[in-house]
Design a protein around this motif. Sequence first.
Motif, PDB file in Angstrom:
ATOM      1  N   ARG A 311       0.857  -1.187   0.000  1.00  0.00           N
ATOM      2  CA  ARG A 311       0.000   0.000   0.000  1.00  0.00           C
ATOM      3  C   ARG A 311       0.890   1.233   0.000  1.00  0.00           C
ATOM      4  N   LEU A 312       0.725   2.045  -1.031  1.00  0.00           N
ATOM      5  CA  LEU A 312       1.589   3.199  -1.248  1.00  0.00           C
ATOM      6  C   LEU A 312       0.803   4.497  -1.162  1.00  0.00           C
ATOM      7  N   VAL A 313       1.450   5.560  -0.658  1.00  0.00           N
ATOM      8  CA  VAL A 313       0.918   6.916  -0.699  1.00  0.00           C
ATOM      9  C   VAL A 313       1.624   7.629  -1.846  1.00  0.00           C
ATOM     10  N   LEU A 314       0.879   7.928  -2.905  1.00  0.00           N
ATOM     11  CA  LEU A 314       1.471   8.474  -4.124  1.00  0.00           C
ATOM     12  C   LEU A 314       1.031   9.920  -4.319  1.00  0.00           C
ATOM     13  N   GLY A 315       1.961  10.842  -4.158  1.00  0.00           N
ATOM     14  CA  GLY A 315       1.684  12.244  -4.419  1.00  0.00           C
ATOM     15  C   GLY A 315       1.883  12.549  -5.900  1.00  0.00           C
ATOM     16  N   TYR A 316       0.959  13.315  -6.477  1.00  0.00           N
ATOM     17  CA  TYR A 316       1.031  13.570  -7.918  1.00  0.00           C
ATOM     18  C   TYR A 316       1.053  15.053  -8.282  1.00  0.00           C
ATOM     19  N   ALA A 317       0.877  15.946  -7.306  1.00  0.00           N
ATOM     20  CA  ALA A 317       0.662  17.356  -7.631  1.00  0.00           C
ATOM     21  C   ALA A 317       1.870  18.006  -8.288  1.00  0.00           C
ATOM     22  N   HIS A 318       3.072  17.566  -7.951  1.00  0.00           N
ATOM     23  CA  HIS A 318       4.290  18.246  -8.411  1.00  0.00           C
ATOM     24  C   HIS A 318       4.891  17.615  -9.661  1.00  0.00           C
ATOM     25  N   LEU A 319       4.202  16.634 -10.252  1.00  0.00           N
ATOM     26  CA  LEU A 319       4.738  15.931 -11.413  1.00  0.00           C
ATOM     27  C   LEU A 319       3.837  16.129 -12.629  1.00  0.00           C
ATOM     28  N   SER A 320       4.448  16.277 -13.786  1.00  0.00           N
ATOM     29  CA  SER A 320       3.660  16.381 -15.019  1.00  0.00           C
ATOM     30  C   SER A 320       3.043  15.026 -15.342  1.00  0.00           C
ATOM     31  N   PRO A 321       1.942  15.000 -16.124  1.00  0.00           N
ATOM     32  CA  PRO A 321       1.350  13.714 -16.504  1.00  0.00           C
ATOM     33  C   PRO A 321       2.357  12.777 -17.164  1.00  0.00           C
ATOM     34  N   GLY A 322       3.254  13.319 -17.983  1.00  0.00           N
ATOM     35  CA  GLY A 322       4.253  12.475 -18.635  1.00  0.00           C
ATOM     36  C   GLY A 322       5.194  11.823 -17.645  1.00  0.00           C
ATOM     37  N   ARG A 323       5.636  12.581 -16.661  1.00  0.00           N
ATOM     38  CA  ARG A 323       6.538  12.016 -15.649  1.00  0.00           C
ATOM     39  C   ARG A 323       5.811  11.001 -14.781  1.00  0.00           C
ATOM     40  N   ILE A 324       4.532  11.248 -14.507  1.00  0.00           N
ATOM     41  CA  ILE A 324       3.749  10.277 -13.730  1.00  0.00           C
ATOM     42  C   ILE A 324       3.667   8.955 -14.477  1.00  0.00           C
TER      43      ILE A 324
END
Length: 335
Positions: A311-324
Amino acid sequence: TELPHESLGYPDPRGLPRLRTALAELLARRRGVVADPERIMVVSGVAQATSLLASVLHARGTRTAGVEDPGSPQHHALYAAAGLGTVPLSLDDEGLATGPLYASGVRLVVTTPAHQFPTGIAYSARRRAELLDWARSVDGLVLEDDYDGDFRYDRAPVGALQGLDPERVAYTGSVSKSLAPGLRLGWLLVPDWLADDVVERKRTTDLGHPALDQALFARFVERGDYDRQLRVCQRAYRERRDALVAALAEHFPGARVTGIAAGLHAIATLPGRHGPEERFLARVTEAGIAVRPLSAYGPGGAAGARAQEVRLVLGYAHLSPGRIRAGVARMAQAV
């Protein structure tokens, strides 16, 4: 050049009146806060708000604070610096569980009711009422950390708990998620019975927040620029969330993703074949991917996990869709 000379003297420790007035209107309109400018204090982020409040309560005899489990790992150090211990309090599907709360004996509890960090739970209406009943019954205080209250994607906004009982809830927030954490700019609303002590502690701590920062942010809010910035963030964060969910579905079939209706992070529960957790983390770290397991956010983060589940906590706000997308793909390749 626009500011009068006296505005560059030692500021009011509560903050510039212009900014406090602008914040009162903003928070009442967007978050349903009962926001009297005289009860708003400009602070250098939620961390300082927490430290100020903890120091004042310690001086009044408080020795422990209840914290959500799982919750922010920073709370323990912040309260320890003010002389307070922390008591982990478990959650259920509606929010902070009231049974352990009453049994703990604490009179201060720190919560994230709009979007619990990190599980993503939105406290139910019943649980919010029960939490306020607890505060009244023990002559206690709830510190509401509204860390991402402006960002809702698939549900109506959840109003601040403070609006239901301003004398039992202290409310804090910042621009860290909407502008940048490095600006160190936030706000704290306190009940009347604490206001004078907290203002005095702010004065003796740093003589007030920088006047230029406050004047600039006040103008930003007054002109509607901050509302526009929040709309920009809302669109960007939704796009990044959707990219994360789609990438997980593609590269980790069967993964469960929760806590995504709001906020800036998601909880991803990966199928059992990817465990155990220690091996998974070692492999993705070696591949250059930084992730944190839910278990890192307190003992409650490990509760209820099935064998071999990750189970992971994945933050996405600081990454571009491509990097995600690239990051999730590399993570899948690594394991």
